[in-house]
Design a protein around this motif. Sequence first.
Motif, mmCIF file in Angstrom:
data_model
loop_
_atom_site.group_PDB
_atom_site.id
_atom_site.type_symbol
_atom_site.label_atom_id
_atom_site.label_comp_id
_atom_site.label_asym_id
_atom_site.label_seq_id
_atom_site.Cartn_x
_atom_site.Cartn_y
_atom_site.Cartn_z
ATOM 1 N N LEU A 81 0.674 -1.000 0.098
ATOM 2 C CA LEU A 81 -0.001 -0.070 0.055
ATOM 3 C C LEU A 81 1.373 1.217 0.139
ATOM 4 N N SER A 82 1.929 0.769 -0.113
ATOM 5 C CA SER A 82 2.875 2.248 0.588
ATOM 6 C C SER A 82 3.582 2.895 -0.608
ATOM 7 N N GLU A 83 3.018 4.339 -0.601
ATOM 8 C CA GLU A 83 4.118 4.789 -2.373
ATOM 9 C C GLU A 83 5.398 4.649 -2.096
ATOM 10 N N SER A 84 5.517 5.395 -1.295
ATOM 11 C CA SER A 84 7.080 5.537 -0.623
ATOM 12 C C SER A 84 8.638 4.210 -1.122
ATOM 13 N N ILE A 85 7.910 3.056 -0.616
ATOM 14 C CA ILE A 85 7.826 1.574 -0.699
ATOM 15 C C ILE A 85 8.953 1.338 -2.417
ATOM 16 N N ILE A 86 9.764 1.560 -2.616
ATOM 17 C CA ILE A 86 10.062 0.752 -4.192
ATOM 18 C C ILE A 86 10.005 -0.700 -4.431
ATOM 19 N N ARG A 87 10.761 -1.229 -3.257
ATOM 20 C CA ARG A 87 11.372 -2.752 -3.301
ATOM 21 C C ARG A 87 11.156 -3.019 -2.128
ATOM 22 N N SER A 88 11.296 -4.353 -1.774
ATOM 23 C CA SER A 88 11.255 -5.162 -0.268
ATOM 24 C C SER A 88 11.962 -6.311 -0.278
ATOM 25 N N SER A 89 12.872 -6.550 0.612
ATOM 26 C CA SER A 89 12.806 -8.365 0.411
ATOM 27 C C SER A 89 13.172 -9.134 2.067
ATOM 28 N N LEU A 90 12.111 -9.939 2.520
ATOM 29 C CA LEU A 90 12.044 -10.847 3.167
ATOM 30 C C LEU A 90 12.854 -12.287 3.087
ATOM 31 N N VAL A 91 13.648 -12.413 3.956
ATOM 32 C CA VAL A 91 14.167 -13.911 4.401
ATOM 33 C C VAL A 91 13.928 -15.188 5.417
ATOM 34 N N LYS A 92 13.535 -15.536 5.436
ATOM 35 C CA LYS A 92 13.065 -16.645 6.645
ATOM 36 C C LYS A 92 15.180 -17.335 6.945
ATOM 37 N N VAL A 93 15.751 -16.503 8.368
ATOM 38 C CA VAL A 93 17.238 -17.177 8.180
ATOM 39 C C VAL A 93 17.320 -17.850 9.880
ATOM 40 N N LYS A 94 17.961 -18.802 9.967
ATOM 41 C CA LYS A 94 17.982 -19.286 11.335
ATOM 42 C C LYS A 94 18.423 -18.203 12.999
ATOM 43 N N GLU A 95 19.042 -17.844 12.340
ATOM 44 C CA GLU A 95 19.733 -16.915 13.934
ATOM 45 C C GLU A 95 20.321 -14.579 13.108
ATOM 46 N N ILE A 96 19.673 -13.799 13.954
ATOM 47 C CA ILE A 96 19.603 -13.119 13.396
ATOM 48 C C ILE A 96 21.010 -12.233 14.316
ATOM 49 N N SER A 97 22.166 -12.044 13.883
ATOM 50 C CA SER A 97 23.568 -11.616 13.706
ATOM 51 C C SER A 97 23.311 -10.469 14.878
ATOM 52 N N LYS A 98 24.369 -10.492 16.167
ATOM 53 C CA LYS A 98 24.068 -8.844 16.390
ATOM 54 C C LYS A 98 24.851 -8.415 16.309
ATOM 55 N N ASN A 99 25.572 -8.837 15.334
ATOM 56 C CA ASN A 99 26.884 -7.677 14.925
ATOM 57 C C ASN A 99 26.138 -7.009 14.044
ATOM 58 N N ALA A 100 27.051 -5.734 13.638
ATOM 59 C CA ALA A 100 26.967 -4.741 12.324
ATOM 60 C C ALA A 100 27.316 -5.797 10.858
ATOM 61 N N SER A 101 26.102 -5.278 10.646
ATOM 62 C CA SER A 101 26.065 -5.945 8.605
ATOM 63 C C SER A 101 27.913 -5.966 8.177
ATOM 64 N N PRO A 102 27.623 -6.532 7.025
ATOM 65 C CA PRO A 102 29.177 -6.447 6.360
ATOM 66 C C PRO A 102 28.452 -5.003 5.357
ATOM 67 N N ILE A 103 27.797 -4.761 5.342
ATOM 68 C CA ILE A 103 27.454 -3.108 4.666
ATOM 69 C C ILE A 103 28.023 -2.025 5.559
ATOM 70 N N LEU A 104 27.314 -2.372 6.489
ATOM 71 C CA LEU A 104 27.704 -0.963 7.918
ATOM 72 C C LEU A 104 28.951 -1.350 7.737
ATOM 73 N N LYS A 105 29.567 -1.696 8.133
ATOM 74 C CA LYS A 105 31.165 -2.259 8.368
ATOM 75 C C LYS A 105 31.519 -1.650 7.326
ATOM 76 N N SER A 106 31.491 -1.849 5.960
ATOM 77 C CA SER A 106 31.974 -0.950 5.286
ATOM 78 C C SER A 106 31.706 -0.051 5.307
ATOM 79 N N LYS A 107 30.682 0.885 4.959
ATOM 80 C CA LYS A 107 30.459 2.149 5.735
ATOM 81 C C LYS A 107 31.475 2.851 6.477
ATOM 82 N N ASN A 108 32.008 2.132 7.734
ATOM 83 C CA ASN A 108 32.369 2.442 9.159
ATOM 84 C C ASN A 108 33.883 3.099 8.472
ATOM 85 N N ASN A 109 34.297 1.929 7.907
ATOM 86 C CA ASN A 109 35.773 2.122 7.265
ATOM 87 C C ASN A 109 35.172 3.157 6.023
ATOM 88 N N ASP A 110 34.722 3.413 5.261
ATOM 89 C CA ASP A 110 34.651 4.734 4.371
ATOM 90 C C ASP A 110 34.525 6.060 5.371
#
Length: 121
Positions: A81-110
């Motif tokens: 229903l949202s006009e603001s959301i242009i794409r989405s993804s939902l994936v089932k996983v075994k667990e959620i990591s408490k660490n920062a994601s690789p994308i966020l880590k690369s942003k911190n390095n930059d």
Amino acid sequence: MAFYESIVIIRQDVSSTEVDKIADDLKKIIVNNKGEVIKTEYWGLRTLAYEIQNNKKGHYYFMGIEANNDALKEINRKIQLSESIIRSSLVKVKEISKNASPILKSKNNDNENVIDVTAKN
């Protein structure tokens, strides 16, 4: 209930306060349906691989959640229903990591700004 990782891409012309409001709405849906938001990350305004609905960039928002089918159905309904959301993804996983994601880590390095990182211990 199962664990899921969700990524939503929000239009480039949406302000950061509106991005936060959209994310908060999705979080409320999860909590109201007896789910839990374990981790959230704002990955920033990023260039898309290809143009989507005349958008060359998009605000990326990541959520690690524990939810049931009712919550997932309501989230999908809200996203459609949202006009603001242009794409989405939902994936089932075994667990959620408490660490920062690789994308966020690369942003911190930059040395770029990281706006929101939340993880429950």
